[in-house]
Scaffold this motif. Structure first.
Motif, PDB file in Angstrom:
ATOM      1  N   LEU A  82       1.367   1.997   9.168  1.00  0.00           N
ATOM      2  CA  LEU A  82       0.498   1.636  10.968  1.00  0.00           C
ATOM      3  C   LEU A  82      -0.133   2.761  11.115  1.00  0.00           C
ATOM      4  O   LEU A  82       0.562   3.336  11.806  1.00  0.00           O
ATOM      5  CB  LEU A  82       1.501   0.998  12.295  1.00  0.00           C
ATOM      6  N   GLU A  83      -1.691   2.918  10.597  1.00  0.00           N
ATOM      7  CA  GLU A  83      -2.225   4.054  11.489  1.00  0.00           C
ATOM      8  C   GLU A  83      -1.874   4.949  10.818  1.00  0.00           C
ATOM      9  O   GLU A  83      -1.919   5.888  11.964  1.00  0.00           O
ATOM     10  CB  GLU A  83      -2.209   3.973  12.696  1.00  0.00           C
ATOM     11  N   VAL A  84      -1.156   4.871   9.908  1.00  0.00           N
ATOM     12  CA  VAL A  84      -0.805   6.310   9.055  1.00  0.00           C
ATOM     13  C   VAL A  84      -1.821   7.529   8.606  1.00  0.00           C
ATOM     14  O   VAL A  84      -1.037   8.319   8.610  1.00  0.00           O
ATOM     15  CB  VAL A  84       0.027   6.172   7.641  1.00  0.00           C
ATOM     16  N   VAL A  85      -3.408   7.019   8.645  1.00  0.00           N
ATOM     17  CA  VAL A  85      -4.230   7.979   8.534  1.00  0.00           C
ATOM     18  C   VAL A  85      -3.723   9.100   9.123  1.00  0.00           C
ATOM     19  O   VAL A  85      -3.182  10.484   9.455  1.00  0.00           O
ATOM     20  CB  VAL A  85      -5.759   7.590   7.921  1.00  0.00           C
ATOM     21  N   ARG A  86      -3.867   8.863  10.768  1.00  0.00           N
ATOM     22  CA  ARG A  86      -4.087   9.499  11.962  1.00  0.00           C
ATOM     23  C   ARG A  86      -2.303  10.112  12.121  1.00  0.00           C
ATOM     24  O   ARG A  86      -2.880  11.054  12.322  1.00  0.00           O
ATOM     25  CB  ARG A  86      -4.342   8.943  13.132  1.00  0.00           C
ATOM     26  N   VAL A  87      -1.115   9.368  11.525  1.00  0.00           N
ATOM     27  CA  VAL A  87       0.054   9.733  12.371  1.00  0.00           C
ATOM     28  C   VAL A  87      -0.018  11.345  11.271  1.00  0.00           C
ATOM     29  O   VAL A  87       0.592  11.629  11.161  1.00  0.00           O
ATOM     30  CB  VAL A  87       0.926   8.412  11.475  1.00  0.00           C
ATOM     31  N   HIS A 119      -1.786  18.932   1.244  1.00  0.00           N
ATOM     32  CA  HIS A 119      -3.283  18.237   2.045  1.00  0.00           C
ATOM     33  C   HIS A 119      -3.351  16.371   3.136  1.00  0.00           C
ATOM     34  O   HIS A 119      -2.219  15.827   2.109  1.00  0.00           O
ATOM     35  CB  HIS A 119      -3.993  18.300   1.008  1.00  0.00           C
ATOM     36  N   ALA A 120      -3.693  16.281   3.344  1.00  0.00           N
ATOM     37  CA  ALA A 120      -3.803  14.656   4.187  1.00  0.00           C
ATOM     38  C   ALA A 120      -4.896  14.106   4.125  1.00  0.00           C
ATOM     39  O   ALA A 120      -6.378  15.180   4.503  1.00  0.00           O
ATOM     40  CB  ALA A 120      -2.904  14.972   5.459  1.00  0.00           C
ATOM     41  N   SER A 121      -4.914  12.789   3.680  1.00  0.00           N
ATOM     42  CA  SER A 121      -6.803  12.507   3.820  1.00  0.00           C
ATOM     43  C   SER A 121      -7.675  12.540   5.497  1.00  0.00           C
ATOM     44  O   SER A 121      -6.034  12.051   6.421  1.00  0.00           O
ATOM     45  CB  SER A 121      -7.012  10.946   3.124  1.00  0.00           C
ATOM     46  N   GLU A 122      -8.497  12.630   5.489  1.00  0.00           N
ATOM     47  CA  GLU A 122      -8.788  13.049   7.175  1.00  0.00           C
ATOM     48  C   GLU A 122      -9.182  11.406   7.378  1.00  0.00           C
ATOM     49  O   GLU A 122      -9.214  11.549   8.957  1.00  0.00           O
ATOM     50  CB  GLU A 122     -10.433  14.093   6.595  1.00  0.00           C
ATOM     51  N   ASP A 123      -9.577  10.650   6.695  1.00  0.00           N
ATOM     52  CA  ASP A 123     -10.064   9.213   8.132  1.00  0.00           C
ATOM     53  C   ASP A 123      -9.946   8.630   6.381  1.00  0.00           C
ATOM     54  O   ASP A 123      -9.645   8.278   5.744  1.00  0.00           O
ATOM     55  CB  ASP A 123     -11.456   9.515   8.201  1.00  0.00           C
ATOM     56  N   GLU A 124     -10.409   7.327   7.195  1.00  0.00           N
ATOM     57  CA  GLU A 124     -10.335   6.132   5.858  1.00  0.00           C
ATOM     58  C   GLU A 124     -10.454   5.984   4.785  1.00  0.00           C
ATOM     59  O   GLU A 124     -10.085   5.229   4.483  1.00  0.00           O
ATOM     60  CB  GLU A 124     -10.028   5.303   7.109  1.00  0.00           C
ATOM     61  N   LYS A 125     -11.867   6.473   5.824  1.00  0.00           N
ATOM     62  CA  LYS A 125     -12.590   6.481   4.665  1.00  0.00           C
ATOM     63  C   LYS A 125     -12.805   7.513   3.183  1.00  0.00           C
ATOM     64  O   LYS A 125     -12.242   7.301   2.178  1.00  0.00           O
ATOM     65  CB  LYS A 125     -13.970   6.615   4.696  1.00  0.00           C
TER      66      LYS A 125
END
Ligand code: CMP
Length: 158
Positions: A82-87, A119-125
């Motif tokens: 859940l909301e893993v991009v931001r987390v 590295h972690a993706s910046e946002d959903e896109k």
């Protein structure tokens, strides 16, 4: 399925491999209840890195970063939650390890912006684009964890 359910990409960079902390880092995400749905090791080609870092082309750190990313293979992981991009971004901390707070991955392991472990993706896109860049659909696995309700309110997607 909750609309908050997302996937993101992390890359454990050559410094993480060399220092032998891949397991420790992946453990943090597992302990948080984030699900691993894809994982592999790869030596990143020039072409892949040009695509991955396209937004940084021309910046002073572009070529050195590409060189560093090719020092050793990397570990690529697709995470789901859940909301893993931001987390996941929050768990990684700011790009520059010297300014990252303790408790974050970079705050605990990195002392330089050019050697920042993960590295972690910046946002959903970006997550969508990056997952597609490195993983075939057959390399990503959807499955249920029987203990998911101990990590999330599964029925309400919270
Ligand atoms: P990441 O955010 O994963 O993607 C861009 C990478 O470039 C960044 O991590 C760092 O590893 C690297 N980098 C090196 N120097 C810089 C810099 N001055 N500013 C931003 N990124 C840098």
């Amino acid at each position: 399925m909750s609309d908050k359910l997302q996937r993101t990409l992390i890359i454990l960079k050559p410094d993480a491999i060399h220092r032998g902390i891949v397991g420790e880092i992946i453990d943090r995400f597992e302990q948080k209840g984030i699900k691993i749905v894809g994982m592999k090791m790869a030596k990143l080609s020039d072409l892949l890195l040009d695509k991955h870092y396209a937004q940084h082309k021309g910046k002073h750190f572009f070529e050195p970063t590409k060189k560093y990313m090719q020092m050793l293979p990397v570990v690529l992981v697709v995470l789901e939650g859940l909301e893993v991009v931001r987390v996941v971004r929050t768990m990684c901390g700011p790009t520059d390890g010297r300014n990252a707070p303790p408790g974050t991955i970079r705050g605990d392991y990195s002392g330089a912006i050019s050697r920042n472990i993960i590295h972690a993706s910046e946002d959903e896109k970006a997550a969508y684009r990056e997952i597609k860049l490195y993983f075939k659909t057959t390399e990503i696995f959807g499955y249920d964890k029987p203990d998911a309700h101990f990590y999330y309110d599964v029925e309400r997607g919270e």
